[in-house]
Design a protein around this motif. Structure first.
Motif, short mmCIF file in Angstrom:
data_model
loop_
_atom_site.label_atom_id
_atom_site.label_comp_id
_atom_site.label_asym_id
_atom_site.label_seq_id
_atom_site.Cartn_x
_atom_site.Cartn_y
_atom_site.Cartn_z
N PHE A 96 0.90 -1.21 0.10
CA PHE A 96 -0.23 0.08 0.11
C PHE A 96 0.86 1.15 0.17
N CYS A 97 0.61 2.27 -0.81
CA CYS A 97 1.36 3.34 -1.03
C CYS A 97 0.82 4.66 -1.11
N ASP A 98 0.78 5.61 -0.12
CA ASP A 98 0.02 6.74 -0.38
C ASP A 98 1.16 8.14 -0.12
N PRO A 99 0.67 9.30 -0.25
CA PRO A 99 1.45 10.44 -0.10
C PRO A 99 2.21 10.48 1.36
N ALA A 100 1.81 9.88 2.56
CA ALA A 100 2.66 9.91 3.49
C ALA A 100 3.99 9.42 3.43
N VAL A 101 4.10 8.37 2.25
CA VAL A 101 5.73 8.00 2.17
C VAL A 101 6.06 8.10 0.96
N ALA A 150 11.44 -1.51 13.20
CA ALA A 150 11.38 -0.28 12.27
C ALA A 150 10.75 1.03 12.97
N SER A 151 11.39 2.20 12.71
CA SER A 151 11.18 3.52 13.11
C SER A 151 10.93 4.43 12.07
N ASP A 152 10.04 5.44 12.45
CA ASP A 152 9.96 6.68 11.68
C ASP A 152 9.50 7.73 12.38
N ILE A 153 9.70 8.87 12.07
CA ILE A 153 9.28 10.11 12.92
C ILE A 153 7.92 10.33 12.73
N SER A 154 7.41 9.97 11.41
CA SER A 154 6.05 10.28 10.95
C SER A 154 4.83 9.57 11.47
N LYS A 155 3.84 10.07 11.86
CA LYS A 155 2.85 9.16 12.54
C LYS A 155 2.20 8.80 11.21
N ALA A 156 1.88 9.54 10.34
CA ALA A 156 1.20 8.93 8.90
C ALA A 156 1.88 8.20 8.13
N ALA A 157 3.40 8.04 8.08
CA ALA A 157 4.27 7.25 7.44
C ALA A 157 4.03 5.60 8.18
N GLU A 207 8.87 16.44 -11.71
CA GLU A 207 7.60 17.41 -10.99
C GLU A 207 6.96 16.41 -10.26
N LYS A 208 6.74 15.22 -10.55
CA LYS A 208 6.04 13.98 -9.91
C LYS A 208 6.48 13.74 -8.56
N VAL A 209 7.90 13.90 -8.36
CA VAL A 209 8.56 13.84 -7.22
C VAL A 209 8.50 14.93 -6.34
N LYS A 210 8.87 16.04 -6.69
CA LYS A 210 8.99 17.12 -5.92
C LYS A 210 7.65 17.85 -5.33
N LYS A 211 6.54 17.49 -6.30
CA LYS A 211 5.23 18.07 -5.92
C LYS A 211 4.52 17.08 -5.09
N PHE A 212 4.64 15.89 -5.24
CA PHE A 212 3.71 14.80 -4.54
C PHE A 212 4.43 13.99 -3.36
N GLU A 213 5.61 13.52 -3.52
CA GLU A 213 6.19 12.86 -2.71
C GLU A 213 6.50 13.85 -1.22
N PRO A 214 6.61 13.19 -0.22
CA PRO A 214 6.98 13.89 1.01
C PRO A 214 8.48 14.61 1.06
N TYR A 215 8.37 16.14 1.35
CA TYR A 215 9.91 16.71 1.13
C TYR A 215 10.65 16.06 2.35
N ASN A 216 10.32 15.83 3.55
CA ASN A 216 11.01 15.43 4.68
C ASN A 216 11.53 14.14 4.34
N ALA A 217 10.90 13.55 3.50
CA ALA A 217 11.71 12.05 3.32
C ALA A 217 12.56 12.17 2.05
N LEU A 218 12.69 13.36 1.48
CA LEU A 218 13.66 13.72 0.26
C LEU A 218 14.85 14.32 0.80
N CYS A 219 14.77 15.53 1.41
CA CYS A 219 15.84 16.21 1.68
C CYS A 219 16.76 15.84 2.84
N GLY A 220 18.05 15.78 2.33
CA GLY A 220 18.88 15.41 3.22
C GLY A 220 19.77 16.44 3.90
N GLY A 221 19.16 17.78 3.92
CA GLY A 221 19.99 19.02 4.18
C GLY A 221 20.71 19.68 2.99
#
Length: 288
Positions: A96-101, A150-157, A207-221
């Motif tokens: 299952f895959c949604d915009p939280a991940v 397994a751990s994650d900071i995001s409740k939604a994830a 565009e489909k990555v930066k607009k729809f996928e969670p920024y905090n799961a992409l950006c490493g600083g």
């Protein structure tokens, strides 16, 4: 059998599978229009691809046709087909895959294979930044002897990951934690696919990555290495003697991440390449 046909905004109401597929792939703006059109049509019809080929004459009812073309409009807005259908495949399993991940990528299967091959028997394993849970669950599916956390900071994830756990009937313990904050055990293996894209690179992504996928799961600083610094430093307090660290990395981060690990006392550092010959995984051992 003759069927009455009449026109609406989209064309023929009683479209067949074949007609819907042919019209849909013409409308989808994508380099993978053929496969994406088939996936969306299968989703709408609740069937599989074999049905499209075996029964191309099957007709869509009005509601199915309207839903099909509305989903194609969503795809043309840039929304990934995995979010539209709510599912994707990774390491032979359906998730299952949604915009939280983040959408699981084929590249990450290189990390999964390294874990499956090299984790000691009956080892205790922690997957940091688990997202959809695809790494932890795929590993558990192949290596049932492992005790997997397994751990994650995001409740939604984590909600998404737990749904995948239920769907796959696998025994993985999920923990809500900002990196090691709520981790209170030691492990034989720690793995992670952390956010690793440099901040300035994000804007240049598809565009489909930066607009729809969670920024905090992409950006490493700023340089993409923030989470590697944290893991290289903090993991030492959560690894048993002679335990392993395995992480996915960006194609140009092999040397940088290796140096971070070396500076933090890790040994037997190894960079594994993917099928395209690019750096993809780094492994290391913390000697006791």
């Amino acid at each position: 059998m003759n069927t009455m046909r009449y026109l609406n905004d989209w064309g023929l109401i009683r479209m067949t599978y074949r007609e819907a597929y042919d019209e849909g792939r013409k409308r989808i703006i994508s380099d993978e229009a053929d496969i994406e059109c088939a996936i969306i049509l299968e989703y709408v019809m609740g069937t599989d691809r074999n049905d499209l080929f075996a029964h191309p004459e099957r007709e869509l009812i009005k509601e199915e046709e309207e839903k099909f073309f509305s989903l194609i409009k969503r795809r043309n807005s840039g929304e990934p087909v995995q979010y539209i259908t709510g599912k994707t495949f990774f390491y032979g399993l359906e998730f299952f895959c949604d915009p939280a991940v983040l959408i699981p990528r084929f590249d990450t299967e290189v990390l999964v294979e390294e874990i499956i091959k090299n984790a000691p028997k009956d080892a205790k394993l922690l997957d940091l930044c688990t997202g959809s849970g695809c790494i932890a669950l795929s590993v558990k599916h192949e290596r049932n002897d492992l005790c997997v956390f397994a751990s994650d900071i995001s409740k939604a994830a984590l909600a998404t990951a737990k749904k995948n756990k239920e769907n796959l009937s696998l025994d993985v313990t999920f923990i809500e934690s900002d990196m090691f904050e709520n981790i209170d055990e030691k492990f034989d293996v720690i793995v992670s696919n952390p956010p690793y894209i440099p901040k300035e690179v994000i804007e240049g992504l598809d565009e489909k990555v930066k607009k729809f996928e969670p920024y905090n799961a992409l950006c490493g600083g700023e340089d993409g290495l923030n989470y590697y610094r944290i893991i290289a430093d903090k993991a030492k307090g959560y690894l048993n003697a002679d335990a392993s660290l395995m992480m996915e990395i960006g194609f140009d981060q092999g040397e940088s991440v290796s140096n971070l690990l070396r500076e933090n006392g890790y040994e037997r550092i190894n960079v594994i390449k993917d099928l395209n010959g690019l750096d993809r995984v780094v492994t290391a051992v913390l000697k006791g």
